[in-house]
Design a protein around this motif. Structure first.
Motif, PDB file in Angstrom:
ATOM      1  N   SER A  18       0.791  -1.166  -0.027  1.00 43.69           N
ATOM      2  CA  SER A  18      -0.226  -0.039  -0.109  1.00 43.69           C
ATOM      3  C   SER A  18       0.853   1.321  -0.050  1.00 43.69           C
ATOM      4  O   SER A  18       0.448   2.344   0.312  1.00 43.69           O
ATOM      5  CB  SER A  18      -0.862  -0.055   1.040  1.00 43.69           C
ATOM      6  OG  SER A  18      -0.764  -0.693   2.133  1.00 43.69           O
TER       7      SER A  18
ATOM      8  N   MET B 113      -4.829  14.861  -8.392  1.00 35.38           N
ATOM      9  CA  MET B 113      -6.113  13.782  -7.755  1.00 35.38           C
ATOM     10  C   MET B 113      -6.545  14.610  -6.638  1.00 35.38           C
ATOM     11  O   MET B 113      -5.833  15.183  -5.601  1.00 35.38           O
ATOM     12  CB  MET B 113      -5.409  12.539  -7.414  1.00 35.38           C
ATOM     13  CG  MET B 113      -5.989  11.521  -7.271  1.00 35.38           C
ATOM     14  SD  MET B 113      -4.965  10.107  -6.982  1.00 35.38           S
ATOM     15  CE  MET B 113      -5.511   9.138  -8.436  1.00 35.38           C
TER      16      MET B 113
ATOM     17  N   HIS C 127      -8.110  13.964  -3.459  1.00 33.90           N
ATOM     18  CA  HIS C 127      -8.126  12.905  -2.564  1.00 33.90           C
ATOM     19  C   HIS C 127      -9.491  12.948  -1.473  1.00 33.90           C
ATOM     20  O   HIS C 127      -9.507  13.981  -0.824  1.00 33.90           O
ATOM     21  CB  HIS C 127      -6.942  13.078  -1.466  1.00 33.90           C
ATOM     22  CG  HIS C 127      -7.018  11.648  -0.618  1.00 33.90           C
ATOM     23  ND1 HIS C 127      -6.715  10.682  -1.060  1.00 33.90           N
ATOM     24  CD2 HIS C 127      -7.412  11.766   0.890  1.00 33.90           C
ATOM     25  CE1 HIS C 127      -6.640   9.892   0.134  1.00 33.90           C
ATOM     26  NE2 HIS C 127      -7.052  10.503   1.094  1.00 33.90           N
ATOM     27  N   ALA C 128     -10.377  12.075  -1.658  1.00 35.44           N
ATOM     28  CA  ALA C 128     -11.659  12.085  -1.034  1.00 35.44           C
ATOM     29  C   ALA C 128     -11.350  11.765   0.342  1.00 35.44           C
ATOM     30  O   ALA C 128     -10.404  11.000   0.926  1.00 35.44           O
ATOM     31  CB  ALA C 128     -12.598  11.134  -1.592  1.00 35.44           C
TER      32      ALA C 128
ATOM     33  N   ILE D 250      -5.923   2.802  -9.369  1.00 31.72           N
ATOM     34  CA  ILE D 250      -5.313   3.587  -8.109  1.00 31.72           C
ATOM     35  C   ILE D 250      -6.160   4.926  -8.085  1.00 31.72           C
ATOM     36  O   ILE D 250      -6.580   5.277  -7.076  1.00 31.72           O
ATOM     37  CB  ILE D 250      -3.964   3.792  -8.355  1.00 31.72           C
ATOM     38  CG1 ILE D 250      -3.457   4.758  -7.034  1.00 31.72           C
ATOM     39  CG2 ILE D 250      -3.580   4.880  -9.502  1.00 31.72           C
ATOM     40  CD1 ILE D 250      -3.299   3.836  -5.719  1.00 31.72           C
ATOM     41  N   GLU D 251      -6.636   5.419  -9.147  1.00 30.05           N
ATOM     42  CA  GLU D 251      -7.704   6.434  -9.005  1.00 30.05           C
ATOM     43  C   GLU D 251      -8.857   6.112  -8.339  1.00 30.05           C
ATOM     44  O   GLU D 251      -9.417   7.103  -7.538  1.00 30.05           O
ATOM     45  CB  GLU D 251      -7.774   7.045 -10.426  1.00 30.05           C
ATOM     46  CG  GLU D 251      -6.521   8.000 -11.127  1.00 30.05           C
ATOM     47  CD  GLU D 251      -7.000   8.934 -12.040  1.00 30.05           C
ATOM     48  OE1 GLU D 251      -7.988   9.661 -12.181  1.00 30.05           O
ATOM     49  OE2 GLU D 251      -6.146   9.007 -12.907  1.00 30.05           O
TER      50      GLU D 251
ATOM     51  N   MET E 131      -8.251   5.797  -4.768  1.00 30.20           N
ATOM     52  CA  MET E 131      -8.185   6.993  -3.833  1.00 30.20           C
ATOM     53  C   MET E 131      -9.403   7.701  -3.897  1.00 30.20           C
ATOM     54  O   MET E 131      -9.710   8.623  -2.912  1.00 30.20           O
ATOM     55  CB  MET E 131      -6.982   7.811  -4.696  1.00 30.20           C
ATOM     56  CG  MET E 131      -5.682   7.313  -4.655  1.00 30.20           C
ATOM     57  SD  MET E 131      -5.188   6.514  -3.161  1.00 30.20           S
ATOM     58  CE  MET E 131      -4.861   8.081  -2.224  1.00 30.20           C
ATOM     59  N   GLY E 132     -10.425   7.574  -4.851  1.00 29.92           N
ATOM     60  CA  GLY E 132     -11.616   8.148  -4.798  1.00 29.92           C
ATOM     61  C   GLY E 132     -12.192   7.731  -3.746  1.00 29.92           C
ATOM     62  O   GLY E 132     -13.385   8.600  -3.249  1.00 29.92           O
ATOM     63  N   TYR E 133     -11.923   6.823  -3.076  1.00 31.07           N
ATOM     64  CA  TYR E 133     -12.746   6.257  -1.809  1.00 31.07           C
ATOM     65  C   TYR E 133     -11.910   6.876  -0.513  1.00 31.07           C
ATOM     66  O   TYR E 133     -12.312   6.640   0.586  1.00 31.07           O
ATOM     67  CB  TYR E 133     -12.833   4.751  -1.655  1.00 31.07           C
ATOM     68  CG  TYR E 133     -13.989   4.319  -2.417  1.00 31.07           C
ATOM     69  CD1 TYR E 133     -15.375   4.526  -2.020  1.00 31.07           C
ATOM     70  CD2 TYR E 133     -13.623   3.391  -3.734  1.00 31.07           C
ATOM     71  CE1 TYR E 133     -16.430   3.984  -2.862  1.00 31.07           C
ATOM     72  CE2 TYR E 133     -14.886   3.207  -4.499  1.00 31.07           C
ATOM     73  CZ  TYR E 133     -16.101   3.071  -4.027  1.00 31.07           C
ATOM     74  OH  TYR E 133     -17.069   3.021  -4.705  1.00 31.07           O
ATOM     75  N   GLY E 134     -10.912   7.464  -0.974  1.00 29.98           N
ATOM     76  CA  GLY E 134     -10.150   8.244   0.145  1.00 29.98           C
ATOM     77  C   GLY E 134      -9.394   6.948   1.135  1.00 29.98           C
ATOM     78  O   GLY E 134      -9.244   7.319   2.294  1.00 29.98           O
ATOM     79  N   VAL E 135      -9.076   5.879   0.584  1.00 29.33           N
ATOM     80  CA  VAL E 135      -8.467   5.006   1.214  1.00 29.33           C
ATOM     81  C   VAL E 135      -7.063   4.914   1.241  1.00 29.33           C
ATOM     82  O   VAL E 135      -6.377   4.912  -0.057  1.00 29.33           O
ATOM     83  CB  VAL E 135      -9.305   3.412   0.788  1.00 29.33           C
ATOM     84  CG1 VAL E 135      -8.137   2.402   1.047  1.00 29.33           C
ATOM     85  CG2 VAL E 135     -10.300   3.110   1.196  1.00 29.33           C
ATOM     86  N   MET E 136      -6.104   4.612   2.163  1.00 29.57           N
ATOM     87  CA  MET E 136      -4.759   4.893   2.263  1.00 29.57           C
ATOM     88  C   MET E 136      -4.083   3.598   2.436  1.00 29.57           C
ATOM     89  O   MET E 136      -2.854   3.463   2.247  1.00 29.57           O
ATOM     90  CB  MET E 136      -4.232   5.796   3.131  1.00 29.57           C
ATOM     91  CG  MET E 136      -4.327   7.228   2.693  1.00 29.57           C
ATOM     92  SD  MET E 136      -3.188   8.206   3.671  1.00 29.57           S
ATOM     93  CE  MET E 136      -4.012   8.178   5.230  1.00 29.57           C
ATOM     94  N   GLN E 137      -4.816   2.334   2.789  1.00 27.28           N
ATOM     95  CA  GLN E 137      -4.285   1.160   2.934  1.00 27.28           C
ATOM     96  C   GLN E 137      -5.076   0.245   2.363  1.00 27.28           C
ATOM     97  O   GLN E 137      -6.373   0.121   2.214  1.00 27.28           O
ATOM     98  CB  GLN E 137      -4.325   0.820   4.661  1.00 27.28           C
ATOM     99  CG  GLN E 137      -3.247   0.848   5.386  1.00 27.28           C
ATOM    100  CD  GLN E 137      -3.554   0.656   6.693  1.00 27.28           C
ATOM    101  OE1 GLN E 137      -4.572   1.160   7.220  1.00 27.28           O
ATOM    102  NE2 GLN E 137      -2.672  -0.241   7.274  1.00 27.28           N
ATOM    103  N   THR E 138      -4.471  -0.816   1.744  1.00 25.17           N
ATOM    104  CA  THR E 138      -5.418  -1.838   0.945  1.00 25.17           C
ATOM    105  C   THR E 138      -4.907  -3.276   1.884  1.00 25.17           C
ATOM    106  O   THR E 138      -3.896  -3.270   2.467  1.00 25.17           O
ATOM    107  CB  THR E 138      -4.652  -2.025  -0.297  1.00 25.17           C
ATOM    108  OG1 THR E 138      -3.064  -2.118  -0.643  1.00 25.17           O
ATOM    109  CG2 THR E 138      -5.228  -0.558  -1.234  1.00 25.17           C
TER     110      THR E 138
ATOM    111  N   VAL F  53     -17.469   2.530   2.470  1.00 27.16           N
ATOM    112  CA  VAL F  53     -16.177   1.767   2.960  1.00 27.16           C
ATOM    113  C   VAL F  53     -16.534   1.254   4.237  1.00 27.16           C
ATOM    114  O   VAL F  53     -16.788   1.749   5.187  1.00 27.16           O
ATOM    115  CB  VAL F  53     -14.891   3.081   3.025  1.00 27.16           C
ATOM    116  CG1 VAL F  53     -13.951   2.259   3.697  1.00 27.16           C
ATOM    117  CG2 VAL F  53     -14.697   3.564   1.770  1.00 27.16           C
TER     118      VAL F  53
ATOM    119  N   VAL G 163     -10.566  -1.079   6.235  1.00 32.09           N
ATOM    120  CA  VAL G 163      -9.474  -0.656   5.649  1.00 32.09           C
ATOM    121  C   VAL G 163      -8.126  -1.445   6.125  1.00 32.09           C
ATOM    122  O   VAL G 163      -7.796  -1.481   7.397  1.00 32.09           O
ATOM    123  CB  VAL G 163      -9.125   0.960   5.840  1.00 32.09           C
ATOM    124  CG1 VAL G 163      -8.048   1.400   5.243  1.00 32.09           C
ATOM    125  CG2 VAL G 163     -10.467   1.626   5.090  1.00 32.09           C
TER     126      VAL G 163
END
Lengths: 351, 82
Positions: free
Chosen positions: A122, A201, A203-204, B39-40, B43-50, B59, B62
């Motif tokens: 990540s 981008m 960032h939501a 990836i876009e 990021m659209g969901y504002g998630v930083m960890q997968t 969501v 996470v």
């Protein structure tokens, strides 16, 4: 949604009974741990009836002592860190770092890197999430260097095999390299070398509610960390210790001194260069490093090799290529490599 | 019901996907399941960890792999909870 179902089944796992079991487990653990040396001695000379003073006996006793010791330490520390990490999410870390001045930001980022859950898979969403919400580029790099380098598995292995001094030195200088290299990258002002789409981008805001976990869930996080990390790492630990045991028993003293010793000035850069293409976790590399050290390799050279293997990896460069230009990746690796080199020379000079 | 598993295809993403399949099968919910690797979109969901789990645009988890029973509760059909 059937909330009754959740409420009834969850507290059982971590109620009073859970704490009692945990405490009892810890006492048992300590009892066994503190008797390992005596047990290994007994197993080697009484159970296996090996001749004292022979190479085989020396290798066998080494393995019988070190293998359970390191695995037991890993078990406890990985569990503890798993619980600790449930308090730190990347989102909270980002909130602490956003808009921070450099220097203070670099120090904080390197420290938070050690406790924030991080997996190189990540790295990209984390990088974007940081830089698009006001965390300076250099501060983000401090985090990206420290997160994989100063991790609990490395520190436990170093403590178990070399003692607390080497573990503390590695941690301290790992953090220092992370802080300094992030600071340098920040000074260089390389924002334009980040792939341009990253800053465009939007960032939501994360929609998921900040999960405030209850203790049973935090303990479950610790258990999951043990399953995940110890479950993956134990064969490497055993293999590494087996190699270490062999070297301990059979390789002559000071064998490594001629090409990894203090007097060999080129050993440090070679160690760093060798480390880049080698992608291994701490578990695979540290038991082997221990054997090198024991046979006369210099501490600085060995530390540099270890940091390079863990912190600079070719696969990570490939992952980060999505968001960073080639030039910026080169600068990133270059700056960190120089930091590691300096640590290596410094240690060879001091000790 | 629309379920998305966000992640670039690491080992953990695969185990989350498998866990979701299990939850769907056991709870008998009619749902479409999709992997999101872009990836876009992630990021659209504002998630930083997968990996992350999204159910009907919301969501839910996470950076971790929730158990099938936990996922089933988000689908509105807890397993074994009649």
């Amino acid at each position: 949604m059937d909330s009754r179902f959740v409420e009834v089944s969850e507290p059982k796992a971590g109620g009073k009974a859970g704490w009692v079991w945990g405490l009892a487990g810890l006492v048992l653990w300590y009892g066994a741990y503190s008797r390992l040396a005596a047990l290994a001695h007994w197993a080697t000379f009484n159970a296996l009836r090996l001749e004292p003073g022979t190479r085989t006996a020396s290798a066998a006793e080494f393995f019988i002592f070190e293998a359970p010791k390191v695995l037991m330490l890993l078990l406890v520390v990985v569990f503890g860190v798993g619980v600790l990490r449930s308090f730190f999410t990347p989102r909270r870390t980002r909130a602490l770092l956003a808009g921070r001045r450099e220097s203070v930001g670099n120090v904080l980022a390197a420290l938070l890197g050690t406790v924030t859950p991080f997996c190189s898979c990540s790295a990209v969403p984390l990088f974007i999430g940081f830089v698009t919400t006001g965390v300076p580029l250099g501060v983000t790099f401090s985090f990206l260097v420290s997160a994989p380098m100063v991790n609990e598995v490395a520190v436990v292995l170093l403590f178990g095999l070399f003692g607390w001094r080497v573990a503390a030195i590695y941690t301290g200088f790992g953090l220092a390299v992370a802080m300094a290299s992030g600071w340098v990258i920040g000074r260089l002002g390389l924002e334009s070398w980040v792939e341009p789409w990253v800053y465009r981008m939007v960032h939501a805001e994360e929609e998921a509610p900040e999960e405030s976990l209850a203790w049973p869930q935090r303990l479950a996080a610790g258990r999951e960390a043990v399953q995940d990390i110890v479950g993956k790492v134990w064969p490497y630990v055993l293999a590494g210790i087996a190699v270490g045991a062999f070297i301990h028993g059979y390789v002559p003293q000071d064998f490594m001194a001629s090409f990894m010793g203090k007097g060999v000035w080129w050993a440090v850069p070679v160690a760093v260069l060798l480390g880049v293409p080698m992608y291994s976790n701490a578990a695979g590399i540290i038991p082997i490093v221990q054997a090198l050290l024991e046979k006369g390799a210099a501490l600085g050279t060995v530390l540099a090799f270890m940091m390079s293997v863990i912190a600079l990896s070719a696969p990570e460069a490939v992952i980060l290529r999505k968001v960073l230009s080639k030039k910026l990746i080169a600068v990133f690796f270059g700056v960190v490599a120089v930091g590691i080199l300096l640590v290596g020379y410094l240690f060879n000079f001091i000790f | 019901m629309n379920i998305e598993v966000l992640g670039p295809g690491c080992a953990k993403c695969k185990s989350l996907y498998a866990e979701v399949e299990k939850a769907v099968a056991q709870s008998g919910v009619a749902a479409t399941l999709a992997k999101v690797e872009d990836i876009e979109k992630i990021m659209g969901y504002g998630v930083m960890q997968t990996p992350a789990l999204v159910v009907d645009g919301k969501v839910r988890s996470v950076g971790r792999i929730p158990r099938a029973s936990e996922i089933a509760a988000w689908l509105g059909k807890p397993i074994g909870g009649n």
